[in-house]
Design a protein around this motif. Structure first.
Motif, PDB file in Angstrom:
ATOM      1  N   SER A 100      15.016  41.334 -39.710  1.00  0.00           N
ATOM      2  CA  SER A 100      14.094  40.471 -38.962  1.00  0.00           C
ATOM      3  C   SER A 100      14.803  39.873 -37.759  1.00  0.00           C
ATOM      4  N   ASP A 101      14.033  39.620 -36.702  1.00  0.00           N
ATOM      5  CA  ASP A 101      14.639  39.003 -35.535  1.00  0.00           C
ATOM      6  C   ASP A 101      14.827  37.504 -35.769  1.00  0.00           C
ATOM      7  N   LEU A 102      15.509  36.892 -34.843  1.00  0.00           N
ATOM      8  CA  LEU A 102      15.782  35.462 -34.881  1.00  0.00           C
ATOM      9  C   LEU A 102      14.941  34.826 -33.787  1.00  0.00           C
ATOM     10  N   ASP A 103      14.062  33.913 -34.167  1.00  0.00           N
ATOM     11  CA  ASP A 103      13.214  33.211 -33.204  1.00  0.00           C
ATOM     12  C   ASP A 103      13.836  31.855 -32.916  1.00  0.00           C
ATOM     13  N   ILE A 104      14.042  31.593 -31.622  1.00  0.00           N
ATOM     14  CA  ILE A 104      14.665  30.341 -31.199  1.00  0.00           C
ATOM     15  C   ILE A 104      13.800  29.730 -30.103  1.00  0.00           C
ATOM     16  N   VAL A 105      13.614  28.402 -30.183  1.00  0.00           N
ATOM     17  CA  VAL A 105      12.905  27.693 -29.123  1.00  0.00           C
ATOM     18  C   VAL A 105      13.861  26.681 -28.495  1.00  0.00           C
ATOM     19  N   VAL A 106      13.734  26.548 -27.180  1.00  0.00           N
ATOM     20  CA  VAL A 106      14.507  25.585 -26.409  1.00  0.00           C
ATOM     21  C   VAL A 106      13.521  24.565 -25.857  1.00  0.00           C
ATOM     22  N   ILE A 107      13.776  23.295 -26.111  1.00  0.00           N
ATOM     23  CA  ILE A 107      12.975  22.242 -25.509  1.00  0.00           C
ATOM     24  C   ILE A 107      13.836  21.633 -24.403  1.00  0.00           C
ATOM     25  N   HIS A 108      13.375  21.820 -23.167  1.00  0.00           N
ATOM     26  CA  HIS A 108      14.160  21.420 -22.001  1.00  0.00           C
ATOM     27  C   HIS A 108      13.354  20.451 -21.146  1.00  0.00           C
ATOM     28  N   GLN A 121      22.846  25.481 -24.362  1.00  0.00           N
ATOM     29  CA  GLN A 121      23.173  24.094 -24.032  1.00  0.00           C
ATOM     30  C   GLN A 121      24.149  23.982 -22.870  1.00  0.00           C
ATOM     31  N   SER A 122      24.945  25.012 -22.635  1.00  0.00           N
ATOM     32  CA  SER A 122      25.809  24.995 -21.451  1.00  0.00           C
ATOM     33  C   SER A 122      24.984  25.247 -20.184  1.00  0.00           C
ATOM     34  N   ALA A 123      23.935  26.064 -20.298  1.00  0.00           N
ATOM     35  CA  ALA A 123      23.079  26.363 -19.149  1.00  0.00           C
ATOM     36  C   ALA A 123      22.057  25.262 -18.879  1.00  0.00           C
ATOM     37  N   LEU A 124      21.601  24.608 -19.947  1.00  0.00           N
ATOM     38  CA  LEU A 124      20.560  23.575 -19.848  1.00  0.00           C
ATOM     39  C   LEU A 124      21.042  22.319 -20.578  1.00  0.00           C
ATOM     40  N   PRO A 125      21.925  21.542 -19.953  1.00  0.00           N
ATOM     41  CA  PRO A 125      22.474  20.357 -20.631  1.00  0.00           C
ATOM     42  C   PRO A 125      21.357  19.439 -21.145  1.00  0.00           C
ATOM     43  N   GLY A 126      21.540  18.976 -22.371  1.00  0.00           N
ATOM     44  CA  GLY A 126      20.565  18.080 -22.979  1.00  0.00           C
ATOM     45  C   GLY A 126      19.414  18.787 -23.670  1.00  0.00           C
ATOM     46  N   ALA A 127      19.384  20.112 -23.612  1.00  0.00           N
ATOM     47  CA  ALA A 127      18.289  20.863 -24.250  1.00  0.00           C
ATOM     48  C   ALA A 127      18.415  20.781 -25.766  1.00  0.00           C
ATOM     49  N   PHE A 128      17.260  20.735 -26.425  1.00  0.00           N
ATOM     50  CA  PHE A 128      17.178  20.803 -27.882  1.00  0.00           C
ATOM     51  C   PHE A 128      16.927  22.261 -28.236  1.00  0.00           C
ATOM     52  N   VAL A 129      17.696  22.809 -29.165  1.00  0.00           N
ATOM     53  CA  VAL A 129      17.581  24.215 -29.543  1.00  0.00           C
ATOM     54  C   VAL A 129      17.360  24.287 -31.050  1.00  0.00           C
ATOM     55  N   SER A 130      16.328  25.031 -31.466  1.00  0.00           N
ATOM     56  CA  SER A 130      16.005  25.106 -32.889  1.00  0.00           C
ATOM     57  C   SER A 130      15.502  26.496 -33.259  1.00  0.00           C
ATOM     58  N   GLN A 131      15.726  26.861 -34.517  1.00  0.00           N
ATOM     59  CA  GLN A 131      15.171  28.095 -35.059  1.00  0.00           C
ATOM     60  C   GLN A 131      13.747  27.831 -35.541  1.00  0.00           C
ATOM     61  N   PHE A 132      12.932  28.868 -35.511  1.00  0.00           N
ATOM     62  CA  PHE A 132      11.617  28.820 -36.135  1.00  0.00           C
ATOM     63  C   PHE A 132      11.317  30.216 -36.636  1.00  0.00           C
ATOM     64  N   GLY A 133      10.165  30.431 -37.192  1.00  0.00           N
ATOM     65  CA  GLY A 133       9.801  31.764 -37.667  1.00  0.00           C
ATOM     66  C   GLY A 133      10.375  32.053 -39.036  1.00  0.00           C
ATOM     67  N   SER A 134      10.407  33.330 -39.387  1.00  0.00           N
ATOM     68  CA  SER A 134      10.725  33.746 -40.754  1.00  0.00           C
ATOM     69  C   SER A 134      12.127  33.348 -41.206  1.00  0.00           C
TER      70      SER A 134
END
Length: 142
Positions: A37-45, A14-27
């Protein structure tokens, strides 16, 4: 430990992409994560009216991660160019492996469908965990 990795990653994104929505998905978000398990994150920019170029957005995030020393090791986070570009890194404080994508809604939709199925059928969660462990033992989990 994944929750802390998500929070730190979200803050840098969010500091790099102001206004971005950040959410977890996956397991992790569906409750069927195995240890390690890894952490899956999606950024909607959406910097304007349309979605931003995913590779360009992920490069900005990678640069911000390096400045914030979010990732482990001396190498930069790895940007994998594919149909859905992924920024792969290990979060330094938690040691969690993270896969970060941008502007891809499929993972969020799929995770929601799995969450609904697991909540409505209590036998699914243990069955899915056993299946995931079986596949991981045989190197078929990627």
């Amino acid at each position: 430990f994944r929750a802390l990795a998500f929070t730190r990653t979200r803050d840098v994104v969010q500091s790099a992409l102001p206004g971005a929505f950040v959410s977890q998905f996956g397991s992790t978000s569906t409750g069927i994560a195995l240890p390690g398990s890894d952490l899956d994150i999606v950024v909607i920019h959406r910097p304007g009216k349309s979605l931003a170029n995913p590779s360009s957005s992920l490069r900005k995030v990678s640069n911000a991660m390096q400045k914030a020393k979010l990732h482990e090791g001396k190498k930069s986070p790895l940007l994998i160019q594919a149909k859905v570009p992924i920024l792969k890194f290990t979060e330094r404080k938690s040691g969690a492996a993270v896969d970060l994508s941008c502007n891809s809604l499929d993972g969020l939709r799929n995770s929601q469908a799995i969450r609904v199925a697991v909540q409505s059928r209590s036998e699914l969660q243990p069955l899915l965990l056993v299946l995931k462990a079986f596949l991981k033992q045989r190197g078929l989990n990627e």
